[in-house]
Design a protein around this motif. Structure first.
Motif, PDB file in Angstrom:
ATOM      1  N   THR A  14     -25.461  13.513 -33.599  1.00  0.00           N
ATOM      2  CA  THR A  14     -25.510  12.068 -33.404  1.00  0.00           C
ATOM      3  C   THR A  14     -25.864  11.338 -34.692  1.00  0.00           C
ATOM      4  N   SER A  15     -26.804  11.874 -35.453  1.00  0.00           N
ATOM      5  CA  SER A  15     -27.297  11.176 -36.643  1.00  0.00           C
ATOM      6  C   SER A  15     -26.468  11.462 -37.891  1.00  0.00           C
ATOM      7  N   ALA A  16     -25.984  12.696 -38.063  1.00  0.00           N
ATOM      8  CA  ALA A  16     -25.216  13.051 -39.268  1.00  0.00           C
ATOM      9  C   ALA A  16     -24.132  14.034 -38.890  1.00  0.00           C
ATOM     10  N   PRO A  17     -23.102  13.592 -38.207  1.00  0.00           N
ATOM     11  CA  PRO A  17     -22.067  14.513 -37.739  1.00  0.00           C
ATOM     12  C   PRO A  17     -21.358  15.251 -38.866  1.00  0.00           C
ATOM     13  N   ALA A  18     -21.329  14.668 -40.047  1.00  0.00           N
ATOM     14  CA  ALA A  18     -20.633  15.337 -41.150  1.00  0.00           C
ATOM     15  C   ALA A  18     -21.334  16.611 -41.569  1.00  0.00           C
ATOM     16  N   VAL A  19     -22.637  16.673 -41.329  1.00  0.00           N
ATOM     17  CA  VAL A  19     -23.393  17.863 -41.725  1.00  0.00           C
ATOM     18  C   VAL A  19     -22.995  19.080 -40.908  1.00  0.00           C
ATOM     19  N   LEU A  20     -22.498  18.861 -39.689  1.00  0.00           N
ATOM     20  CA  LEU A  20     -22.175  19.995 -38.812  1.00  0.00           C
ATOM     21  C   LEU A  20     -21.138  20.920 -39.425  1.00  0.00           C
ATOM     22  N   THR A  21     -20.232  20.337 -40.228  1.00  0.00           N
ATOM     23  CA  THR A  21     -19.162  21.168 -40.784  1.00  0.00           C
ATOM     24  C   THR A  21     -19.530  21.777 -42.126  1.00  0.00           C
ATOM     25  N   ALA A  22     -20.736  21.457 -42.617  1.00  0.00           N
ATOM     26  CA  ALA A  22     -21.162  22.049 -43.883  1.00  0.00           C
ATOM     27  C   ALA A  22     -21.391  23.538 -43.695  1.00  0.00           C
ATOM     28  N   PRO A  23     -21.064  24.374 -44.697  1.00  0.00           N
ATOM     29  CA  PRO A  23     -21.249  25.831 -44.561  1.00  0.00           C
ATOM     30  C   PRO A  23     -22.725  26.191 -44.314  1.00  0.00           C
ATOM     31  N   GLY A  24     -22.950  26.994 -43.307  1.00  0.00           N
ATOM     32  CA  GLY A  24     -24.302  27.486 -42.990  1.00  0.00           C
ATOM     33  C   GLY A  24     -25.181  26.496 -42.274  1.00  0.00           C
ATOM     34  N   ALA A  25     -24.648  25.304 -41.912  1.00  0.00           N
ATOM     35  CA  ALA A  25     -25.489  24.293 -41.258  1.00  0.00           C
ATOM     36  C   ALA A  25     -25.925  24.743 -39.873  1.00  0.00           C
ATOM     37  N   LEU A  26     -25.137  25.575 -39.236  1.00  0.00           N
ATOM     38  CA  LEU A  26     -25.458  26.004 -37.855  1.00  0.00           C
ATOM     39  C   LEU A  26     -25.976  27.440 -37.783  1.00  0.00           C
ATOM     40  N   GLU A  27     -26.395  28.003 -38.920  1.00  0.00           N
ATOM     41  CA  GLU A  27     -26.781  29.413 -38.935  1.00  0.00           C
ATOM     42  C   GLU A  27     -28.287  29.625 -38.846  1.00  0.00           C
ATOM     43  N   SER A  28     -29.060  28.559 -38.736  1.00  0.00           N
ATOM     44  CA  SER A  28     -30.520  28.746 -38.687  1.00  0.00           C
ATOM     45  C   SER A  28     -30.914  29.506 -37.421  1.00  0.00           C
ATOM     46  N   PRO A  29     -31.746  30.535 -37.560  1.00  0.00           N
ATOM     47  CA  PRO A  29     -32.200  31.268 -36.361  1.00  0.00           C
ATOM     48  C   PRO A  29     -33.138  30.401 -35.530  1.00  0.00           C
ATOM     49  N   ALA A  30     -33.249  30.727 -34.251  1.00  0.00           N
ATOM     50  CA  ALA A  30     -34.149  30.000 -33.333  1.00  0.00           C
ATOM     51  C   ALA A  30     -35.176  30.973 -32.790  1.00  0.00           C
TER      52      ALA A  30
END
Length: 443
Positions: free
Chosen positions: A56-72
């Motif tokens: 919602t706040s920075a949708p462009a960041v979603l497509t950056a490499p490794g943006a979604l790889e943080s472990p939970a």
């Protein structure tokens, strides 16, 4: 098949431990599984909400490499981001060419805006998925869905290891409990085995004079049982000795009238029936009949139970004293007891006969009936000195006859019959000088 007490105790101990460990294990597995899954769900929810806010706040960041790889929560989590039309906008590099399965939870979150969990299969392994809706604020992901998932193989493996550990622990605890129970029961039942062996030997030899061995510790249940058994054997020994003495005394007492009867019958057969011989025959037969009757009464007094009918002792004294010379009736209190009227009449008759027989000739015998609290006291007294003090306990034994009464008629059973009837009715008979007192509980 018959099982020993030791085997049953060992089985009970081992079984109890198994049941306890099974209950504990089921609870531990359930709690551990719930805790691990709850931790995973919290991590997935947190990761999903973080990605939804980022979309919602920075949708462009979603497509950056490794943006979604943080472990939970220290776990590897894969993410897919869908737009409002269900098209994939971004995804974790860890997914490679794979796609998350199209679970209904994703569709439900996109269409209704409701987040939810689902159990899925990812690469043939169990996994947990969380779908979080994206707010419709603007941007390419507005109104879409964030799907986060993580494999649960490690949780399943942990649960399997925990089950195996608890199973092995339960079996070990059951074996240990069974072993300890076997040792303890072997030691604890050793006194019982000695007790059983001693009792079996007494049964084999029929020797009631022997006693079962006393245990080393006499203040426990086995010691109490040993004491009771030995007391029972003592009572049996006394009873058997009493029977032997009774048979010997009865045989001796019966021999005299039977011998006299046979002698007189032989005399009649050889010399004819003279009046004197017939009188002797009648006297011998009457004496034998009295003796047999006394033996029957004594046997009934020992085995029968006192009947529960009310008995008026005052009326009993009047009826039994009537027609007896030298019997003087004195104080007669109103006294009723419960018992066998015929047996109580026999007891009073025996006391009167004893006083008339052994008291001074031509002197009176006095009868009094008194009520004292909850007891009735029937006193029969002659005007003599009574039996000597040293034989006052013996005169209530079967066939006992004092030295001064050998020449008098009687079988030595009258007073024992009185004592037996008194005991059967919950009372006592005592002697004090020439006074015999029959004491009974009032109704």
């Amino acid at each position: 098949m018959k099982r020993s007490l030791r085997a049953r105790l060992v089985a009970a101990a081992a079984g109890s431990i198994l049941v306890a460990v099974a209950i504990f294990g089921a609870a531990a597995v359930a709690i551990t599984s719930h805790q691990l899954r709850s931790t995973l769900d919290r991590a997935l929810r947190q990761r999903g909400h973080d990605v939804a806010r980022l979309a919602t706040s920075a949708p462009a960041v979603l497509t950056a490499p490794g943006a979604l790889e943080s472990p939970a929560g220290g776990r590897q989590v894969v993410v897919e981001v869908f737009d409002a039309r269900g098209r994939i906008l971004a995804r974790s590099v860890a997914l490679g060419a794979r796609l998350l399965p199209p679970d209904p939870a994703i569709r439900r979150a996109r269409l209704s805006g409701r987040a939810g969990f689902a159990d899925i299969s990812l690469d043939g392994s169990p996994a947990r998925l969380y779908a979080a809706p994206i707010a419709s604020i603007g941007g390419s992901a507005a109104g879409g869905v964030v799907a986060v998932a993580s494999q649960t193989s490690d949780i399943e493996e942990t649960i399997r290891h925990l089950r195996a550990l608890l199973l092995l622990s339960g079996l070990g605890a059951a074996l240990l409990a069974g072993g300890l129970a076997a040792v303890l029961t072997t030691r604890g039942l050793a006194p019982l085995r000695r007790l059983s062996s001693g009792a079996r030997e007494i049964q084999r030899t029929a020797d009631v004079s022997r006693r079962v061995p006393a245990p080393a510790v006499a203040d426990d249940e086995v010691g109490e049982l040993t004491t009771v058994l030995n007391e029972m054997l003592t009572a049996l020994e006394r009873a058997r000795e009493g029977e032997r003495r009774f048979l010997a005394d009865a045989s001796h007492e019966l021999r005299t009238p039977v011998s006299a009867l046979l002698g007189n019958a032989e005399y009649v057969a050889n010399h004819g029936a003279t009046p004197e011989a017939l009188a002797d025959l009648r006297a011998d037969a009457a004496r034998l009949a009295r003796l047999v009757d006394d033996l029957l009464v004594l046997e009934r007094a020992e085995t029968a139970s006192a009947a529960g009918e009310p008995v008026d002792l005052r009326e009993l004294v009047r009826l039994e004293s009537a027609g007896r010379e030298r019997v003087v009736v004195g104080e007669l209190a109103d006294a009723q007891v419960r018992g066998d009227a015929e047996a109580l009449r026999r007891a009073l008759a025996n006391l009167l006969d004893n006083a008339l027989l052994h008291g001074p000739p031509a002197r009176s015998v006095h009868v009094d009936l008194r009520s004292d609290g909850d007891r009735a006291r029937l006193v029969v007294r002659d005007e003599g000195s009574g039996p000597p003090a040293d034989i006052r306990e013996q005169i209530f034994e079967r066939f006992y006859r004092g030295a001064d009464s050998r020449e008098r008629p009687g079988s030595g059973l009258g007073l024992p019959i009185v004592a037996m009837i008194a005991r059967r009715h919950g009372g006592t008979v005592t002697v004090d000088g020439a006074a015999f007192t029959l004491e009974l509980p009032l109704a």
